[in-house]
Design an enzyme around this catalytic site. Structure first.
Site, short mmCIF file in Angstrom:
data_model
loop_
_atom_site.label_atom_id
_atom_site.label_comp_id
_atom_site.label_asym_id
_atom_site.label_seq_id
_atom_site.Cartn_x
_atom_site.Cartn_y
_atom_site.Cartn_z
N ASP A 90 -29.74 133.21 -22.01
CA ASP A 90 -29.19 132.10 -22.30
C ASP A 90 -28.19 132.34 -23.51
O ASP A 90 -28.67 133.21 -24.05
CB ASP A 90 -29.94 130.84 -22.68
CG ASP A 90 -29.63 129.64 -23.09
OD1 ASP A 90 -28.54 129.49 -22.76
OD2 ASP A 90 -29.91 128.56 -23.72
N ASP A 113 -21.10 133.11 -23.51
CA ASP A 113 -20.88 132.35 -23.87
C ASP A 113 -19.95 133.10 -24.79
O ASP A 113 -20.16 133.61 -26.37
CB ASP A 113 -22.18 131.90 -24.78
CG ASP A 113 -21.86 131.29 -26.10
OD1 ASP A 113 -20.36 130.40 -26.12
OD2 ASP A 113 -22.91 130.34 -26.83
N GLY A 221 -28.82 121.26 -24.98
CA GLY A 221 -30.01 120.49 -26.32
C GLY A 221 -29.90 119.41 -25.85
O GLY A 221 -29.94 118.69 -26.74
N ALA A 222 -31.11 119.02 -25.52
CA ALA A 222 -32.15 118.70 -24.70
C ALA A 222 -32.94 118.26 -25.87
O ALA A 222 -34.37 118.51 -25.23
CB ALA A 222 -32.15 118.82 -23.54
N ASN A 246 -36.43 123.98 -24.61
CA ASN A 246 -37.09 124.83 -25.87
C ASN A 246 -38.11 124.31 -26.93
O ASN A 246 -39.46 124.22 -26.39
CB ASN A 246 -35.98 125.30 -26.41
CG ASN A 246 -35.86 126.36 -27.35
OD1 ASN A 246 -36.80 126.82 -27.81
ND2 ASN A 246 -34.70 127.07 -27.49
#
Length: 295
Positions: A90, A113, A221-222, A246
């Site tokens: 990630d 990213d 971003g959950a 996370n």
């Protein structure tokens, strides 16, 4: 013409198949951000207990801190699992770490990213690095826009760079780079401000309509304070097929350590940490409707 070995590895890529199957089956797969062996074990054990596909997600920290040791532990645990489990990196945010991770072997996917660069440089670097991954049979995730906020393992957007939400046109450009997964909704990393997430459903629908036949939509971003069963399932209804988790799991590691450190043998505490993390991952599998999909 017969496919090249790299092309065939992309076709057979475990991470790609896991998420493609989720999209087709109208559920999502948990991509669990793991910082230690306990997190890896909890993810694989949850997947086996719930008969759910899963993704072990590592940050560049795992390479910087432990070279290839943690990666190869994750890859071995995934390979031995009785259900499909893939390994993904990630938020790899430098060309050097992406090339190093790809060359180590063990990753099924890498998130390229470059969103902390301005648009043209983001595109240039993304094109080069996606190709580098694909040539090695590794699928790529890219972030065309820029998501504000930060979390452990992710460089926060600098103060002089405004948040840029992905548009259908940007999504099309990035799909053309050869990516497979696309974060495409206006959420943030880390805690949300007062009022919680303000998700742009029309934007997500437009992106899904534009590129959903060629790339899978994923959710970052959950945050656990807001993303529970109802909101996760609404995201799934809009085409989301991978949801990163996370804090909701890793805070259990800290909670158990706080409660038990110095009071029980170290091995007992570690076992309890894995059990607590596993329970949370299993609950998220139920919410994402991935439970039983690997049966």
């Amino acid at each position: 013409m017969a496919p090249t070995p790299a092309t065939q590895r992309l076709v057979d890529n475990k991470a790609k198949k896991i998420v493609d199957d989720a999209y087709a089956g109208k559920y999502a797969v948990p991509a669990v951000c793991c910082y230690n062996l306990e997190g890896i074990l909890a993810t694989v054990r949850a997947a086996e207990a719930k008969k759910s596909p899963a993704i072990v997600q590592l940050f560049p920290f795992s390479i910087d801190f432990a070279d290839g040791v943690m990666l190869h532990a994750a890859a071995e645990a995934a390979a031995k699992a009785s259900v499909p489990v893939a390994v993904h990196m990630d938020h790899a945010q430098s060309p050097e770490i992406i090339r190093r991770a790809a060359d180590l072997g063990g990753f099924d996917g890498i998130m390229v990213d470059m969103s902390h660069y301005e648009r043209d440089e983001n595109m240039r670097l993304s094109r080069e690095l996606v190709a580098y991954c694909n040539e090695r049979g590794i699928i790529a995730e890219c972030e065309p826009g820029r998501i504000n906020g930060g979390e452990d393992g992710v460089e926060a957007t600098s103060e002089d760079m405004e948040e840029i939400l992905t548009t259908p046109e940007q999504a099309e450009e990035f799909v053309d780079l050869g990516i497979h997964w696309l974060p495409a909704i206006g959420n943030i990393h880390g805690p949300y401000p007062t009022g919680g997430p303000q998700l742009d459903w029309p934007r997500l629908k437009a992106i899904e309509d534009q590129v959903g036949d060629r790339v899978r939509i994923v959710l970052h971003g959950a945050h656990e304070d807001h993303f529970r069963e109802e909101l996760m399932r609404q995201c799934i209804d809009y085409g989301t097929a991978k949801i990163n988790i996370n804090g909701v799991m890793n805070r259990e590691f800290i909670r158990v350590a706080t409660e038990l450190a110095g009071k029980v043998p170290l091995t007992t505490m570690m076992e309890k940490q894995v059990q607590a993390m596993q329970a949370v991952i299993e609950l998220n599998m139920d919410w994402m409707k991935s439970t039983g999909k690997a049966a």
